[in-house]
Design a protein around this motif. Sequence first.
Motif, short mmCIF file in Angstrom:
data_model
loop_
_atom_site.label_atom_id
_atom_site.label_comp_id
_atom_site.label_asym_id
_atom_site.label_seq_id
_atom_site.Cartn_x
_atom_site.Cartn_y
_atom_site.Cartn_z
N LEU A 178 0.84 -1.19 0.00
CA LEU A 178 0.00 0.00 0.00
C LEU A 178 0.88 1.24 0.00
O LEU A 178 1.88 1.29 0.74
CB LEU A 178 -0.85 0.05 1.27
CG LEU A 178 -2.28 -0.48 1.27
CD1 LEU A 178 -2.89 -0.31 2.64
CD2 LEU A 178 -3.12 0.26 0.22
N ILE A 179 0.48 2.22 -0.80
CA ILE A 179 1.13 3.53 -0.72
C ILE A 179 0.05 4.55 -0.41
O ILE A 179 -0.96 4.64 -1.12
CB ILE A 179 1.85 3.88 -2.04
CG1 ILE A 179 2.92 2.84 -2.35
CG2 ILE A 179 2.48 5.28 -1.94
CD1 ILE A 179 3.60 3.03 -3.69
N LYS A 180 0.26 5.30 0.67
CA LYS A 180 -0.70 6.31 1.08
C LYS A 180 0.01 7.63 1.31
O LYS A 180 1.24 7.68 1.45
CB LYS A 180 -1.40 5.87 2.38
CG LYS A 180 -2.34 4.69 2.21
CD LYS A 180 -3.60 5.13 1.53
CE LYS A 180 -4.63 4.04 1.52
NZ LYS A 180 -5.89 4.47 0.86
N ASP B 187 4.63 5.97 10.14
CA ASP B 187 3.79 4.77 10.13
C ASP B 187 4.20 3.81 9.02
O ASP B 187 3.67 2.70 8.94
CB ASP B 187 2.31 5.15 9.94
CG ASP B 187 1.78 5.99 11.09
OD1 ASP B 187 0.83 6.77 10.86
OD2 ASP B 187 2.31 5.85 12.22
N SER B 188 5.13 4.25 8.18
CA SER B 188 5.63 3.35 7.13
C SER B 188 6.29 2.15 7.79
O SER B 188 7.21 2.30 8.60
CB SER B 188 6.65 4.09 6.25
OG SER B 188 6.04 5.13 5.54
N ALA B 189 5.83 0.97 7.45
CA ALA B 189 6.30 -0.23 8.14
C ALA B 189 5.73 -1.46 7.47
O ALA B 189 4.86 -1.37 6.59
CB ALA B 189 5.87 -0.22 9.61
N THR C 81 3.62 2.13 2.85
CA THR C 81 4.52 3.26 2.63
C THR C 81 3.70 4.53 2.68
O THR C 81 2.70 4.66 1.96
CB THR C 81 5.24 3.16 1.28
OG1 THR C 81 5.98 1.93 1.23
CG2 THR C 81 6.20 4.33 1.09
N VAL C 82 4.11 5.46 3.54
CA VAL C 82 3.41 6.75 3.66
C VAL C 82 4.31 7.83 3.08
O VAL C 82 5.47 7.97 3.51
CB VAL C 82 3.07 7.07 5.13
CG1 VAL C 82 2.30 8.39 5.22
CG2 VAL C 82 2.26 5.93 5.74
N THR C 83 3.79 8.57 2.12
CA THR C 83 4.60 9.61 1.45
C THR C 83 4.07 11.01 1.77
O THR C 83 2.94 11.16 2.26
CB THR C 83 4.60 9.41 -0.06
OG1 THR C 83 3.26 9.55 -0.53
CG2 THR C 83 5.12 8.04 -0.43
#
Lengths: 109, 113
Positions: free
Chosen positions: B11-13, B85-87, B111-113
């Motif tokens: 997931l990419i958020k 929170d990327s983990a 992955t949080v961008t």
Amino acid sequence: KQEVTQIPAALSVPEGENLVLNCSFTDSAIYNLQWFRQDPGKGLTSLLLIQSSQREQTSGRLNASLDKSSGRSTLYIAASQPGDSATYLCAVWGNQFYFGTGTSLTVIP
Amino acid sequence: KAGVTQTPRYLIKTRGQQVTLSCSPISGHRSVSWYQQTPGQGLQFLFEYFSETQRNKGNFPGRFSGRQFSNSRSEMNVSTLELGDSALYLCASKAAGARYEQYFGPGTRLTVT
């Protein structure tokens, strides 16, 4: 609070060697201890589970021991192979799972 | 028996968004636990659900929440996402009782961008 430590943090051995990974924990009030392996970017694969009343468990080339009174466990790997290369984690279950910091193992062909 | 499954796998958020992760335990297992794995903090316990009730909770902010359904499937929600929170989020299931072995799913990489 339970603290779980693994030594060494990294280990590199030639193929065929026997090796020992160490795990120590601070609170002996545990139900069980479980050893896992984790390949890069993957989930955890359970290797061995030792109940608090047991002293050791064996599975194939793996043998894990538990000394609850001293807060220690060891994972013995016999005749290591390149496929054993992974990160090895121990975890103790009290009221929740507490994980160690892991040992990164590389077996050189 | 099928193993523990987690969806989605990746997931990419964006910061500020919320996300829901899903976990289906091994058939017959009633306990589901969630963990966060990061290079800096290692594996940390988030919470455990048993028979639709949260049984234990780790030391995470209230932005992290979860629930379990009557079929033992569980969801984890993170609101107002932060870069930290990327983990890799791992779910594990086990049969009832503290003495049983935990089985882990493959994880969801967030992955949080």
